[in-house]
Motif scaffolding. Sequence first.
Motif, PDB file in Angstrom:
ATOM      1  N   ALA A 219       0.832  -1.204   0.000  1.00 57.55           N
ATOM      2  CA  ALA A 219       0.000   0.000   0.000  1.00 57.55           C
ATOM      3  C   ALA A 219       0.865   1.251   0.000  1.00 57.55           C
ATOM      4  CB  ALA A 219      -0.922  -0.015   1.215  1.00 57.55           C
ATOM      5  N   THR A 223       1.016   4.075  -2.998  1.00 57.03           N
ATOM      6  CA  THR A 223       0.760   5.483  -2.679  1.00 57.03           C
ATOM      7  C   THR A 223       1.872   6.369  -3.220  1.00 57.03           C
ATOM      8  OG1 THR A 223      -0.417   4.843  -0.657  1.00 57.03           O
ATOM      9  CG2 THR A 223       0.347   7.116  -0.812  1.00 57.03           C
ATOM     10  N   TYR A 230      -4.446   7.144   0.460  1.00 53.17           N
ATOM     11  CA  TYR A 230      -4.009   5.900   1.100  1.00 53.17           C
ATOM     12  C   TYR A 230      -5.127   4.863   1.136  1.00 53.17           C
ATOM     13  CZ  TYR A 230      -1.872   2.661   4.357  1.00 53.17           C
ATOM     14  OH  TYR A 230      -1.337   1.523   4.930  1.00 53.17           O
ATOM     15  N   ALA A 233      -5.196   3.233  -2.212  1.00 58.59           N
ATOM     16  CA  ALA A 233      -3.989   2.418  -2.388  1.00 58.59           C
ATOM     17  C   ALA A 233      -4.068   1.157  -1.526  1.00 58.59           C
ATOM     18  CB  ALA A 233      -2.753   3.235  -2.022  1.00 58.59           C
ATOM     19  N   PHE A 234      -4.655   1.274  -0.354  1.00 57.16           N
ATOM     20  CA  PHE A 234      -4.816   0.127   0.547  1.00 57.16           C
ATOM     21  C   PHE A 234      -5.695  -0.938  -0.104  1.00 57.16           C
ATOM     22  CE2 PHE A 234      -6.665  -2.189   4.087  1.00 57.16           C
ATOM     23  CZ  PHE A 234      -5.606  -2.335   4.977  1.00 57.16           C
ATOM     24  N   ALA A 237      -3.745  -2.581  -2.885  1.00 55.48           N
ATOM     25  CA  ALA A 237      -2.717  -3.451  -2.303  1.00 55.48           C
ATOM     26  C   ALA A 237      -3.332  -4.758  -1.819  1.00 55.48           C
ATOM     27  CB  ALA A 237      -2.020  -2.734  -1.151  1.00 55.48           C
TER      28      ALA A 237
END
Length: 354
Positions: A219, A223, A230, A233-234, A237
């Motif tokens: 993540a 980012t 975030y 992106a989390f 991920a």
Amino acid sequence: MFGPEIIEVATFRGHHEAGVNDRTTSQRGQNGMLLRDNIFGSIEEDAQRRDFTINSLYYSVADFTVRDYVGGMQDLKEGLIRLIGTPETRYREDPVRMLRAVRFAAKLNMRISPETAEPIPRLATLINDVPPARLFEESLKLLQAGYGFETYNLLREYNLFQPLFPTITRYFTENGDSAMERMIAQVLKNTDTRIHNDMRVNPAFLFAAMFWYPLLETAQRITQESGLAYYDAFALAANDVLDEGCRTLAIPKRITTLVRDIWQLQLRMSRRQGKRAWKLMEHPKFRAAFDLLSLRAEVERNQELQRLAQRWGEFQVSAPPEQKDMLTGLDDEPAPRRRHRRPRKRAPRREGTA
């Protein structure tokens, strides 16, 4: 059927004859793995075809004796895991035998004989040829049978952990003291304790804990590279980490869905005020997420996480009784729901018919 019991009966297997290439009875892959095995033989031949000597003992109901053709009783007394035949050939026939050797050694507190252990680190990559669905079942036997921590240590010792969990192995450290490695060790110890206390476990919690730090690393990288928020992106991920994990272990969707829930709740648990906190506690996997939060605080020795976990613990204690009833324990798996079938509509009877 034997009363209330079911006894499985298997035909004795025989040896593969050199030069015979009958694809309907026997077939090998280019790497030596057995793809088809319908060669039948006598009990003596079947004993030679078994994997380990301690697994090649036969009980005769004719005279109530144990028949031992390969020295299994002696190895059992000495606590030795010994492969029958040439180890390298037998491992190439079925690479899962390497995992079984480690699992039996950890579970039975036995030693792997030197000639059986020697080829394992060299041939560990053969595990990559095993179907992912089979490896998923094997991973549960390895890590969720009550001896997961001992098995984990042996898997690392014999280079067998990498082909099962390549995503995790990339983050191993030389001293073995990273937060991820402490997390894996602690969650396996906790799982073993629960199993020995006859408590239920759920593989979703185990995988959520094991893959947590690779998720954070991925993540953070996404980012930095993409400039995404975030939270977004989390989520990406989580997709990447689970997709890579599923390529090796065919983790079912019902489990990966729960893993995602536990992960997403980690981001939401920083908000513990007002109605949001009560709403969060109503989530079916809140207790599993809380246990992961507590585990993170323990292995990271992070005071902020420790305070957050403590406050959530106190918040649960102060919850009304009906709210507490909704919380489930660590790794708890809900009981399967029973389906109620609708009664069939019967056709009207005709005059003069039975």
